[in-house]
Design a protein around this motif. Structure first.
Motif, PDB file in Angstrom:
ATOM      1  N   ASN A  51      -5.702  52.890  36.665  1.00  0.00           N
ATOM      2  CA  ASN A  51      -5.838  54.686  36.131  1.00  0.00           C
ATOM      3  C   ASN A  51      -5.825  55.176  35.226  1.00  0.00           C
ATOM      4  OD1 ASN A  51      -6.196  57.503  37.199  1.00  0.00           O
ATOM      5  ND2 ASN A  51      -7.923  56.887  37.575  1.00  0.00           N
ATOM      6  N   ASP A  52      -6.647  55.744  33.867  1.00  0.00           N
ATOM      7  CA  ASP A  52      -6.173  56.570  32.815  1.00  0.00           C
ATOM      8  C   ASP A  52      -5.341  58.245  33.626  1.00  0.00           C
ATOM      9  OD1 ASP A  52      -7.209  54.426  31.597  1.00  0.00           O
ATOM     10  OD2 ASP A  52      -9.160  56.369  30.545  1.00  0.00           O
ATOM     11  N   LEU A  55      -1.332  57.395  33.913  1.00  0.00           N
ATOM     12  CA  LEU A  55      -0.690  57.955  32.373  1.00  0.00           C
ATOM     13  C   LEU A  55      -0.772  58.918  31.625  1.00  0.00           C
ATOM     14  CD1 LEU A  55       0.763  55.389  30.464  1.00  0.00           C
ATOM     15  CD2 LEU A  55      -1.539  55.296  28.849  1.00  0.00           C
ATOM     16  N   ALA A  57      -3.317  59.615  29.962  1.00  0.00           N
ATOM     17  CA  ALA A  57      -3.861  59.446  28.699  1.00  0.00           C
ATOM     18  C   ALA A  57      -5.440  58.086  28.826  1.00  0.00           C
ATOM     19  CB  ALA A  57      -2.792  58.488  27.725  1.00  0.00           C
ATOM     20  N   PRO A  58      -6.309  58.153  27.542  1.00  0.00           N
ATOM     21  CA  PRO A  58      -7.533  57.495  28.649  1.00  0.00           C
ATOM     22  C   PRO A  58      -6.770  55.692  27.538  1.00  0.00           C
ATOM     23  CG  PRO A  58      -6.979  58.635  26.591  1.00  0.00           C
ATOM     24  CD  PRO A  58      -6.239  59.090  26.570  1.00  0.00           C
ATOM     25  N   PHE A  59      -7.904  54.553  28.281  1.00  0.00           N
ATOM     26  CA  PHE A  59      -7.294  53.674  27.871  1.00  0.00           C
ATOM     27  C   PHE A  59      -6.106  52.833  28.834  1.00  0.00           C
ATOM     28  CE2 PHE A  59     -10.523  55.372  23.617  1.00  0.00           C
ATOM     29  CZ  PHE A  59     -11.405  54.893  25.178  1.00  0.00           C
ATOM     30  N   PHE A  61      -5.920  50.912  29.727  1.00  0.00           N
ATOM     31  CA  PHE A  61      -5.472  49.545  30.449  1.00  0.00           C
ATOM     32  C   PHE A  61      -5.520  48.401  29.010  1.00  0.00           C
ATOM     33  CE2 PHE A  61     -10.183  49.325  28.929  1.00  0.00           C
ATOM     34  CZ  PHE A  61     -10.071  50.292  28.817  1.00  0.00           C
ATOM     35  N   VAL A  62      -5.648  48.976  28.086  1.00  0.00           N
ATOM     36  CA  VAL A  62      -6.311  48.750  26.561  1.00  0.00           C
ATOM     37  C   VAL A  62      -4.512  48.114  26.132  1.00  0.00           C
ATOM     38  CG1 VAL A  62      -6.098  49.069  23.865  1.00  0.00           C
ATOM     39  CG2 VAL A  62      -7.681  49.801  25.810  1.00  0.00           C
ATOM     40  N   LEU A  65      -4.016  44.408  28.271  1.00  0.00           N
ATOM     41  CA  LEU A  65      -4.415  43.447  27.761  1.00  0.00           C
ATOM     42  C   LEU A  65      -2.751  42.701  26.831  1.00  0.00           C
ATOM     43  CD1 LEU A  65      -7.778  43.822  26.532  1.00  0.00           C
ATOM     44  CD2 LEU A  65      -6.741  42.105  28.112  1.00  0.00           C
ATOM     45  N   ASP A  66      -2.097  43.160  26.387  1.00  0.00           N
ATOM     46  CA  ASP A  66      -1.168  42.733  26.108  1.00  0.00           C
ATOM     47  C   ASP A  66      -0.045  41.802  26.975  1.00  0.00           C
ATOM     48  OD1 ASP A  66      -1.959  43.417  22.897  1.00  0.00           O
ATOM     49  OD2 ASP A  66       0.258  45.163  23.835  1.00  0.00           O
ATOM     50  N   ALA A  70      -4.557  38.081  25.974  1.00  0.00           N
ATOM     51  CA  ALA A  70      -5.732  37.831  24.810  1.00  0.00           C
ATOM     52  C   ALA A  70      -6.239  37.447  23.943  1.00  0.00           C
ATOM     53  CB  ALA A  70      -6.518  39.149  25.564  1.00  0.00           C
ATOM     54  N   GLU A  76     -13.217  38.976  29.526  1.00  0.00           N
ATOM     55  CA  GLU A  76     -12.352  40.147  30.442  1.00  0.00           C
ATOM     56  C   GLU A  76     -13.483  41.449  30.364  1.00  0.00           C
ATOM     57  OE1 GLU A  76      -9.287  43.187  30.591  1.00  0.00           O
ATOM     58  OE2 GLU A  76     -11.012  43.072  28.908  1.00  0.00           O
ATOM     59  N   SER A  77     -12.837  42.328  31.945  1.00  0.00           N
ATOM     60  CA  SER A  77     -13.784  43.436  31.992  1.00  0.00           C
ATOM     61  C   SER A  77     -12.593  43.869  33.232  1.00  0.00           C
ATOM     62  CB  SER A  77     -14.530  42.767  33.331  1.00  0.00           C
ATOM     63  OG  SER A  77     -15.388  44.308  33.459  1.00  0.00           O
ATOM     64  N   HIS A  78     -12.783  45.661  33.193  1.00  0.00           N
ATOM     65  CA  HIS A  78     -12.187  46.374  34.020  1.00  0.00           C
ATOM     66  C   HIS A  78     -12.340  47.793  35.363  1.00  0.00           C
ATOM     67  CE1 HIS A  78      -9.324  50.542  34.194  1.00  0.00           C
ATOM     68  NE2 HIS A  78      -8.518  49.264  34.284  1.00  0.00           N
TER      69      HIS A  78
ATOM     70  N   PRO B  55     -13.270  57.662  29.158  1.00  0.00           N
ATOM     71  CA  PRO B  55     -11.732  57.561  30.137  1.00  0.00           C
ATOM     72  C   PRO B  55     -12.584  59.534  31.152  1.00  0.00           C
ATOM     73  CG  PRO B  55     -12.248  57.400  27.730  1.00  0.00           C
ATOM     74  CD  PRO B  55     -13.022  56.808  28.192  1.00  0.00           C
ATOM     75  N   MET B  57     -10.953  61.481  30.853  1.00  0.00           N
ATOM     76  CA  MET B  57     -10.337  62.680  30.559  1.00  0.00           C
ATOM     77  C   MET B  57     -11.339  63.494  29.708  1.00  0.00           C
ATOM     78  SD  MET B  57      -6.440  61.828  29.598  1.00  0.00           S
ATOM     79  CE  MET B  57      -6.291  63.075  29.315  1.00  0.00           C
ATOM     80  N   HIS B  83     -14.831  50.075  33.562  1.00  0.00           N
ATOM     81  CA  HIS B  83     -14.107  51.028  32.434  1.00  0.00           C
ATOM     82  C   HIS B  83     -13.955  50.197  31.116  1.00  0.00           C
ATOM     83  CE1 HIS B  83     -12.503  53.597  29.734  1.00  0.00           C
ATOM     84  NE2 HIS B  83     -11.980  54.350  30.602  1.00  0.00           N
ATOM     85  N   THR B  84     -14.845  50.372  30.721  1.00  0.00           N
ATOM     86  CA  THR B  84     -14.087  49.230  29.664  1.00  0.00           C
ATOM     87  C   THR B  84     -13.889  49.653  28.420  1.00  0.00           C
ATOM     88  OG1 THR B  84     -16.304  48.230  28.790  1.00  0.00           O
ATOM     89  CG2 THR B  84     -15.183  47.174  31.019  1.00  0.00           C
ATOM     90  N   VAL B 127      -4.743  61.791  22.327  1.00  0.00           N
ATOM     91  CA  VAL B 127      -4.159  61.635  23.219  1.00  0.00           C
ATOM     92  C   VAL B 127      -3.121  60.226  23.033  1.00  0.00           C
ATOM     93  CG1 VAL B 127      -2.741  61.620  25.736  1.00  0.00           C
ATOM     94  CG2 VAL B 127      -4.724  63.421  24.393  1.00  0.00           C
ATOM     95  N   MET B 238     -19.206  39.092  27.320  1.00  0.00           N
ATOM     96  CA  MET B 238     -17.942  40.185  27.762  1.00  0.00           C
ATOM     97  C   MET B 238     -16.806  39.226  26.807  1.00  0.00           C
ATOM     98  SD  MET B 238     -18.446  41.988  31.202  1.00  0.00           S
ATOM     99  CE  MET B 238     -16.838  43.364  30.377  1.00  0.00           C
ATOM    100  N   SER B 240     -12.665  39.745  24.953  1.00  0.00           N
ATOM    101  CA  SER B 240     -11.670  41.074  25.229  1.00  0.00           C
ATOM    102  C   SER B 240     -10.813  40.227  24.129  1.00  0.00           C
ATOM    103  CB  SER B 240     -11.135  41.775  25.739  1.00  0.00           C
ATOM    104  OG  SER B 240     -12.347  42.036  26.732  1.00  0.00           O
ATOM    105  N   PRO B 242      -6.856  42.142  21.726  1.00  0.00           N
ATOM    106  CA  PRO B 242      -5.855  42.182  21.295  1.00  0.00           C
ATOM    107  C   PRO B 242      -5.887  43.653  20.444  1.00  0.00           C
ATOM    108  CG  PRO B 242      -4.587  40.537  22.025  1.00  0.00           C
ATOM    109  CD  PRO B 242      -5.745  40.293  21.925  1.00  0.00           C
TER     110      PRO B 242
END
Lengths: 346, 385
Positions: A51-52, A55, A57-59, A61-62, A65-66, A70, A76-78, B55, B57, B83-84, B127, B238, B240, B242
């Motif tokens: 959940n953003d 944190l 901040a947006p994203f 989950f990005v 991935l580290d 990946a 992949e999905s979220h 997002p 936000m 949410h991707t 942000v 799909m 993804s 990094p």
């Protein structure tokens, strides 16, 4: 339906304190560890829940991935939900797609903000959120409705908290919490401080497999596969004014669809003591069913992972040969609005 | 590929800067109701609801699907939220399709939306997390360097982006739902607008829109009862990768190439330019058309701008791209990917109205997100695969 098994489960040692780790750093050892455990470094599908707002901040989950690694690019999905729903998405995909393994994870760090204020941003923005009601107050409304209908007493809630905390002290991943104090104050009446799940930072990882991969991975780990015999999730209306808060029709329906009858152990996503009683009723769990031997969220509640952990804990009991038929449950939204039930078998 | 999956209902709202006349729930309800009408179904017929948006936000509502359950008739049903990032509208449609392909459900309502007037998207995208410094201002700030790198690598002349901006806005004039409808749009008009993030000018960017897009996906049995022609899913994929990684090619991302290869394989496509009749591709900044022409294998690397310049992607060209006006004309971010997927389906159903491409039988829907690192694609056709 295709037979799919949970073949591995791992979780962080949940922390009630900000420990300086980023979400990615929290996940990295878990995902690296599970890859070594199952002997798979590339999964056919990956799905996560987070959940953003945790944190701020947006994203969020990005960067997680580290931790997965990946590269080359992965399928992949979220979901912006608890990781239990990510597991559901993966289970659906495995039903028809030509894939044999899936990596599922959930993570959250509520220590980065005020969880009560954050959760209040999840209510109807026009009619409910402006009232300033927070998550514990919403839960207290439900607890009051349940006690009034059932005749249960506040002491029954304390007993649930005491049992959960005692079990949590035996669980190295949960927090070590004292027994409820006799004079514990109310948080929001009728919920006392121990009736409210303690916030925790944490993460969990589950590996799903099907076909030949199940035997292959199980031979390597020495764990009994936990077959998903049923999984279903349902929603109730959001507005607390249009539903009977003392019951959970969505949990009942999800339990029926998933085949909850006859389980030996249930790991329930209980974030407030009274929810265990409502869920026991909705899922028709008799007194012989052991609930939350891990301590459950009342002993550590890492947001967005806690539901996935329930399924993982239910699977782990089968992995270790302790039970043959178990249940994992996850919830989302205020007052048990959404419920997911997974029934697992050896 | 599992069980056949059909798109039997599509509903959109008119996209515009501010919808002050409806709540968030009202906005979604409008799109969902139109999709139900197209499919001749009622709320009771729906087995499951799959929601997507970018997002939280953007509107300041955390996990809004919980609040939306009441408006979307989700009581007693499974409901989930995907949410991707920017690809979310496409990913959401793919997750919904998986509910049919797996045989778990018969009729699924999937809906994606954004009500961007509730907030400021550039702020919300800027942000940074508490553990890192935000290096960019909005999406344009992130993508501009990659566009410059493309221009340098391909030798594309400066005016290519302008051509795309004009073409998509001309198409938008034919789409009743499009946000930016600029009569007499011309290259001069685009070139007169301020430079925002060099080389991206104001009219080479997407707008911020309020809007929602809904689809009803159905099993073969359920599709047989639908009054209007269905579109059939021929493939979904799909990918993804990094966001930060020294070996990553941000101009021509491997994830996009792999995703396209996967979806083409499922649909039996070996030559996308020859075999795809129309494509709805996520182009939020004009230069992403030539970049994605190459990434999606419509031409060799370095040749994308030549196709654009020759008019191949115009409504009259051999590979019309974004006949609806695309993201450049309407961008409710969380919905933008689903609009691409839905517009592709409308084309093969023959229901795209004034922007219908004659004889479209197979179409590509495409979405990307994050730092051009998340990809979602589907191929739909008028024939059952």
């Amino acid at each position: 339906m295709k037979d799919i098994a949970i073949v591995a489960f791992t979780q962080s040692r949940h922390s009630a304190e900000e420990n300086g780790l980023s979400e990615t750093e929290m996940l990295l050892p878990l995902i690296t560890g599970v890859k070594e455990q199952v002997g798979v470094s590339r999964f056919d599908f990956t799905c996560s829940g987070s959940n953003d707002y945790l944190l701020g901040a947006p994203f969020s989950f990005v960067s997680a991935l580290d931790a997965v690694g990946a590269w080359p690019p992965i399928s992949e999905s979220h979901v912006e939900m608890d990781g239990a729903w990510a597991l559901y998405e993966a289970w659906v995909k495995m039903q028809y797609a030509d894939i044999e393994t899936a990596l599922v994870y959930g993570f959250g760090k509520p220590s980065q903000g005020s969880l009560r204020e954050i959760l209040a941003r999840g209510y109807d923005p026009y009619y409910l959120a402006p009232l300033g009601i927070d998550a514990v107050s919403m839960a207290a409304l439900q607890a009051r409705a349940y006690l009034a209908r059932s005749g249960a007493k506040e002491g029954d809630l304390t007993a649930i908290a005491a049992r959960s905390r005692a079990a949590g002290r035996d669980n190295p991943f949960a927090l070590s919490l004292d027994d409820p104090a006799a004079d514990a104050p109310y948080d929001v009446a009728p919920l006392r401080v121990h009736d409210v799940a303690p916030e925790a930072d944490g993460a969990a990882v589950v590996v799903l497999a099907t076909g030949d991969k199940v035997a292959e991975i199980s031979a390597r780990t020495g764990l009994t596969p936990a077959w998903i015999r049923g999984i279903d999730h349902r929603a109730d209306p959001h507005s607390p004014g249009v539903r009977d808060l003392s019951v959970s029709p969505s949990a009942r329906l999800a339990g029926q669809k998933a085949g909850a009858a006859g389980v030996e152990v249930a790991e329930l996503h209980v974030q407030y003591s009274h929810e265990e009683l409502i869920l026991r009723e909705a899922l028709d769990l008799g007194d012989d069913v052991v609930v939350n031997p891990s301590g459950g969220p009342l002993a550590a509640n890492p947001m967005m992972a806690a539901g996935l952990i329930r399924i993982g804990e239910a699977a782990a009991r089968i992995h270790r040969g302790e039970n043959r038929r178990t249940l994992g449950h996850a919830t989302s939204g205020p007052c048990l609005q959404q419920n997911l039930v997974a029934v697992l078998e050896a | 590929m599992g069980n056949p999956c059909a798109i039997i209902g599509i509903g959109q709202t008119r996209y515009q800067t501010k919808r002050l006349d409806v709540s968030i729930a009202g906005l979604l309800r409008e799109a969902a109701q139109r999709a139900l009408e197209d499919a001749a179904l009622t709320w009771d017929d729906i087995d499951c609801v799959v929601i997507g948006k970018a997002p939280d936000m953007f509107e300041g509502v955390m996990m809004p699907e919980a609040y939306l359950a009441d408006a979307l008739g989700a009581t007693g049903k499974p409901m989930m939220r995907v949410h991707t990032a920017g690809s979310v509208g496409g990913s959401t449609a793919i997750v919904a399709a998986s509910m049919i392909q797996s045989g778990v459900h018969q009729r699924v309502l999937t809906i994606a939306w954004e009500k961007q007037s509730e907030s400021n998207a550039t702020w919300a995208l800027t942000v940074g997390g508490p553990h890192s410094t935000s290096l960019v201002v909005g999406a344009g700030g992130y993508f501009a360097p990659h566009i410059r790198a493309y221009m340098r690598r391909s030798g594309a002349p400066d005016h290519i982006g302008t051509l795309v901006a004009v073409k998509d806005r001309e198409n938008a004039l034919l789409n009743q739902y499009a946000h930016l409808r600029i009569p007499g749009i011309s290259r001069e008009m685009v070139e007169m607008t301020p430079m925002l993030w060099e080389p991206i000018r104001y009219l080479e960017t997407c707008p911020s829109s309020d809007g929602a897009c809904a689809m009803i996906l159905a099993s073969e049995d359920a599709a047989r009862q639908a009054p209007n022609p269905p579109a059939w899913v021929h493939g979904t994929a799909m990918r993804s990768e990094p966001i930060f990684f020294a070996g990553r090619d941000t101009v021509n991302p491997q994830g996009g190439k792999d995703c396209a290869a996967d979806v083409y394989r499922q649909a039996g496509i070996t030559d996308p330019r020859a075999e795809i009749d129309v494509a709805e591709v996520y182009v939020p900044f004009s230069w992403y058309e030539p970049m994605w022409l190459e990434n999606l294998g419509f031409c060799a690397e370095g040749d994308g701008w030549k196709l654009t310049e020759a008019g191949a992607t115009s409504l009259k060209g051999d590979i019309p791209w974004n006949a609806s006006g695309g993201v450049l004309s309407s961008n409710p971010i969380g919905a933008s990917g689903m609009i691409r997927f839905a517009e592709a389906a409308l084309q093969v159903r023959g229901m795209a109205g004034d922007h219908q491409v004659d004889g479209a039988r197979r179409a590509l829907g495409h979405a990307y997100g994050g730092g051009a690192q998340f990809f979602a694609m589907w191929i739909v056709g008028s024939e059952k695969p």
